[in-house]
Design an enzyme around this catalytic site. Sequence first.
Site, short mmCIF file in Angstrom:
data_model
loop_
_atom_site.label_atom_id
_atom_site.label_comp_id
_atom_site.label_asym_id
_atom_site.label_seq_id
_atom_site.Cartn_x
_atom_site.Cartn_y
_atom_site.Cartn_z
N SER A 16 -1.28 3.91 1.60
CA SER A 16 -1.07 2.63 1.00
C SER A 16 -0.84 2.66 -0.51
O SER A 16 -0.27 1.72 -1.06
CB SER A 16 -2.28 1.74 1.30
OG SER A 16 -3.41 2.18 0.61
N SER A 41 -4.61 7.30 2.18
CA SER A 41 -3.80 6.47 1.29
C SER A 41 -3.61 6.99 -0.13
O SER A 41 -2.82 6.44 -0.89
CB SER A 41 -4.39 5.07 1.20
OG SER A 41 -4.10 4.35 2.37
N LYS A 56 -4.00 0.50 -9.24
CA LYS A 56 -3.65 -0.06 -7.93
C LYS A 56 -4.17 -1.50 -7.84
O LYS A 56 -5.26 -1.81 -8.32
CB LYS A 56 -4.28 0.82 -6.85
CG LYS A 56 -3.86 0.47 -5.42
CD LYS A 56 -4.44 1.47 -4.41
CE LYS A 56 -4.09 1.06 -2.98
NZ LYS A 56 -4.62 2.00 -1.97
#
Lengths: 493, 95
Positions: free
Chosen positions: A156, A180, A78
């Site tokens: 997210s 998330s 990420k």
Amino acid sequence: MTDLNTLTIAAARDALRKGDTTAVELTEACLSAIDAAGALNAFVHHTPDMARDMAQAADARIKAGNAAALTGIPLGIKDVFCVKGVPSQAASRILEGFRPEYESTVTQNLWNAGAVMLGKLNQDEFAMGSANESSCYGPAVNPWKVDDRQLTPGGSSGGSAAAVAADLCLAATGTDTGGSIRQPAAFTGIVGLKPTYGRVSRWGVIAYASSLDQAGPMTKTVRDAAIMLGAMASVDPQDSTSADHPVPDYESLLTGDIRGKRIGIPREYRLDGMPAEIDALWHKGAEMLRDAGAEIVDISLPHTKYALPAYYVIAPAEASSNLARYDGVRYGHRAKLGQGDGITEMYEKTRAEGFGPEVQRRVMIGTYVLSAGFYDAYYNRARKVRALIKRDFDNVFAEGIDAILAPTTPTAAFGIGAMDSSDPVQMYLNDVFTVTLNLVGLPGIAVPVGLDKKGLPLGLQMFGKPFQEDELLNHALVLERAAGFVAKPERWW
Amino acid sequence: MSITEDQARKVAHLARIAVDDAALPALARELNGILHFMEQLNEVDVTGVEPMTGVTPMRLKRREDVVTTGDMADRILSNAPDAREGFFAVPKVVE
């Protein structure tokens, strides 16, 4: 052999050790899959040279007979994780051009375990969002699709979820501040684990809300989550909230035996207007656990309703403080200044240009609730309510509950752009089942359990006791086996 | 409580985010929507409850107060938009 990029971590590891494949072959399969998946907008910074070098080193290590847990396993990272020399901007324009001079503890642990870095993954800006739409790279796209509409992979960690579900990598890292990891895992039919606060180091993870942020694995199976958590977790002197608990071998503790365990079903999670399909899935999940020998117990977590408003005070407050560092001085973007502009104009213009609308909104809300005259009314009150929410969980665990079963999301994946951005509160309601866990710091895992009638994945989540991820993974394994979820998105990209 | 346009301007300034005057009414409306949502918290009886800071019952770690790292000014400045002679450069602060 099947396409190498579709393997699980466990299967790839076994194949590597037997000599059935090489890290270089695995890595090439993933790099080709990534190249063909531009439409998903999952990978936003590609590091193929790094991947090939690391894969070669992994093959040498395997040959030398000293392979570690993830040697030769290609992963996606990420964007929020600092990786030395690789753009790391948490999907924000304000960190454009930033190349960290240091490595996050999590990624360093993964590289030490032999993992291969494929690139950086899309996300919501500074991890603030539930649809991966507030990203400077544009939205990530869900590989699942049932008509001509493009769906969100959630947020997210939307890029991580899309990449794992579409087999662009074997697994990915995520971070979970209010859901998330778990919400995007549910939207894409994969497994997502948020560890106990303090289990995984936050050093080098670009901060959103420091008392809530926690990194974890996003994988194809529960076993893979156990393997990857073992590699990510550590006791880290660089993170003052890193917990002093030794990291067990989570995989070896997977037994699938939950006989005699007591599973709580929190009645406050049954919302008015909840889709019947989600409710039915929840019942089905409880039956699966009962069939495996667990006892199902109705429980009450009376302050559940207040978790969402408390979260949306505390998280923005911490964000407004954390994001004060983006001032155009030390790194990233600086606005072009006009004649006579001083330092205040530089700050204000830089931050107006660099932050997207949702980040600006949360920074301003946070600033407001921390400002003189409102601190007690909002921030301190929210922290008191947080203490009561924590007490709810302490009480049910004291009554002998071992784990809790709940839905992960109130709906299946929705269309990109379907959430009305002019009503932020509507968007925040997506997090209704997930934020509680971050407020109380407990571990939670999302497991895919079925498809809705349109054919989109639906998941359930389980909550465990602090630092008992081994127990939690065991419960999740039972759910995974009983559900037998094997569906994959049909390739359209 | 509700936020006026003036208060919205003040919050934006405290947050060091430039907001056009034309955008203030919409901003005030949005912030009010969110604050209204937060006001549910007023229903909870919090008498005698201590505000929670961290979730883990742990004492923050301590260490000797000594220098453990340093001598890396170049690396620290390497990402700065404007760095000169070993310093971060900014517009004039004092007239």
